[in-house]
Design a protein around this motif. Sequence first.
Motif, PDB file in Angstrom:
ATOM      1  N   SER A  86     -59.252  27.855  17.970  1.00 49.41           N
ATOM      2  CA  SER A  86     -59.242  28.158  16.537  1.00 49.41           C
ATOM      3  C   SER A  86     -57.841  27.979  15.968  1.00 49.41           C
ATOM      4  O   SER A  86     -56.855  28.407  16.570  1.00 49.41           O
ATOM      5  CB  SER A  86     -59.691  29.601  16.299  1.00 49.41           C
ATOM      6  N   VAL A  87     -57.800  27.365  14.817  1.00 50.51           N
ATOM      7  CA  VAL A  87     -56.528  27.149  14.125  1.00 50.51           C
ATOM      8  C   VAL A  87     -56.766  27.376  12.634  1.00 50.51           C
ATOM      9  O   VAL A  87     -57.819  27.021  12.096  1.00 50.51           O
ATOM     10  CB  VAL A  87     -55.987  25.724  14.352  1.00 50.51           C
ATOM     11  N   TYR A  88     -55.780  27.977  11.999  1.00 48.52           N
ATOM     12  CA  TYR A  88     -55.859  28.210  10.550  1.00 48.52           C
ATOM     13  C   TYR A  88     -54.529  27.815   9.913  1.00 48.52           C
ATOM     14  O   TYR A  88     -53.453  28.063  10.488  1.00 48.52           O
ATOM     15  CB  TYR A  88     -56.137  29.687  10.266  1.00 48.52           C
ATOM     16  N   TYR A  89     -54.623  27.218   8.748  1.00 47.33           N
ATOM     17  CA  TYR A  89     -53.434  26.911   7.941  1.00 47.33           C
ATOM     18  C   TYR A  89     -53.674  27.396   6.514  1.00 47.33           C
ATOM     19  O   TYR A  89     -54.757  27.181   5.952  1.00 47.33           O
ATOM     20  CB  TYR A  89     -53.156  25.411   7.898  1.00 47.33           C
ATOM     21  N   ALA A  90     -52.665  28.004   5.953  1.00 48.03           N
ATOM     22  CA  ALA A  90     -52.723  28.306   4.533  1.00 48.03           C
ATOM     23  C   ALA A  90     -52.743  26.995   3.749  1.00 48.03           C
ATOM     24  O   ALA A  90     -52.177  25.989   4.183  1.00 48.03           O
ATOM     25  CB  ALA A  90     -51.515  29.148   4.133  1.00 48.03           C
ATOM     26  N   ASP A  91     -53.390  27.016   2.600  1.00 45.62           N
ATOM     27  CA  ASP A  91     -53.486  25.796   1.791  1.00 45.62           C
ATOM     28  C   ASP A  91     -52.109  25.232   1.452  1.00 45.62           C
ATOM     29  O   ASP A  91     -51.931  24.012   1.356  1.00 45.62           O
ATOM     30  CB  ASP A  91     -54.253  26.082   0.497  1.00 45.62           C
ATOM     31  N   SER A  92     -51.148  26.115   1.273  1.00 46.77           N
ATOM     32  CA  SER A  92     -49.816  25.684   0.849  1.00 46.77           C
ATOM     33  C   SER A  92     -49.082  24.889   1.920  1.00 46.77           C
ATOM     34  O   SER A  92     -48.092  24.213   1.610  1.00 46.77           O
ATOM     35  CB  SER A  92     -48.984  26.898   0.450  1.00 46.77           C
ATOM     36  N   VAL A  93     -49.536  24.946   3.164  1.00 43.17           N
ATOM     37  CA  VAL A  93     -48.823  24.248   4.243  1.00 43.17           C
ATOM     38  C   VAL A  93     -49.673  23.196   4.942  1.00 43.17           C
ATOM     39  O   VAL A  93     -49.177  22.474   5.811  1.00 43.17           O
ATOM     40  CB  VAL A  93     -48.263  25.231   5.290  1.00 43.17           C
ATOM     41  N   LYS A  94     -50.941  23.094   4.566  1.00 41.58           N
ATOM     42  CA  LYS A  94     -51.823  22.109   5.199  1.00 41.58           C
ATOM     43  C   LYS A  94     -51.262  20.706   5.050  1.00 41.58           C
ATOM     44  O   LYS A  94     -50.815  20.317   3.975  1.00 41.58           O
ATOM     45  CB  LYS A  94     -53.211  22.174   4.577  1.00 41.58           C
ATOM     46  N   GLY A  95     -51.286  19.971   6.155  1.00 39.82           N
ATOM     47  CA  GLY A  95     -50.788  18.605   6.142  1.00 39.82           C
ATOM     48  C   GLY A  95     -49.287  18.503   6.358  1.00 39.82           C
ATOM     49  O   GLY A  95     -48.766  17.411   6.571  1.00 39.82           O
TER      50      GLY A  95
END
Length: 125
Positions: A57-66
Amino acid sequence: EVQLVESGGGLVQAGGSLKLSCAASGFTFDDYAIGWFRQAPGKEREVVSCINSNDGSVYYADSVKGRFTISSDNARNTVYLQMNSLKPEDTAVYYCAADFIQMGLAIMDHLYDYWGQGTQVTVSS
């Protein structure tokens, strides 16, 4: 003694990169998910990214995705946060934390059991 030690912070120009490390000791690393959080002056602490190497499982906040990539080296009990294309708004103290959860992730900071002391990341414009 449980320890989470962050390193790799510093001063970088906008568009640059940094790689943060979170070295864990004193607990069974495989039983925990690891999260990266940050807190900017005058703002609440927010989740950046989390990883649970047990189920991928991995999660990224929208502000740092990519731009940011989290990874885990269980042999070294270390989690990394590669931060690319940094922006001035990424400036904050970055903390890693451990959550006793064998599967899945939690993104709320109050669910995390152990915390590091933080490392400063400053992005100049």
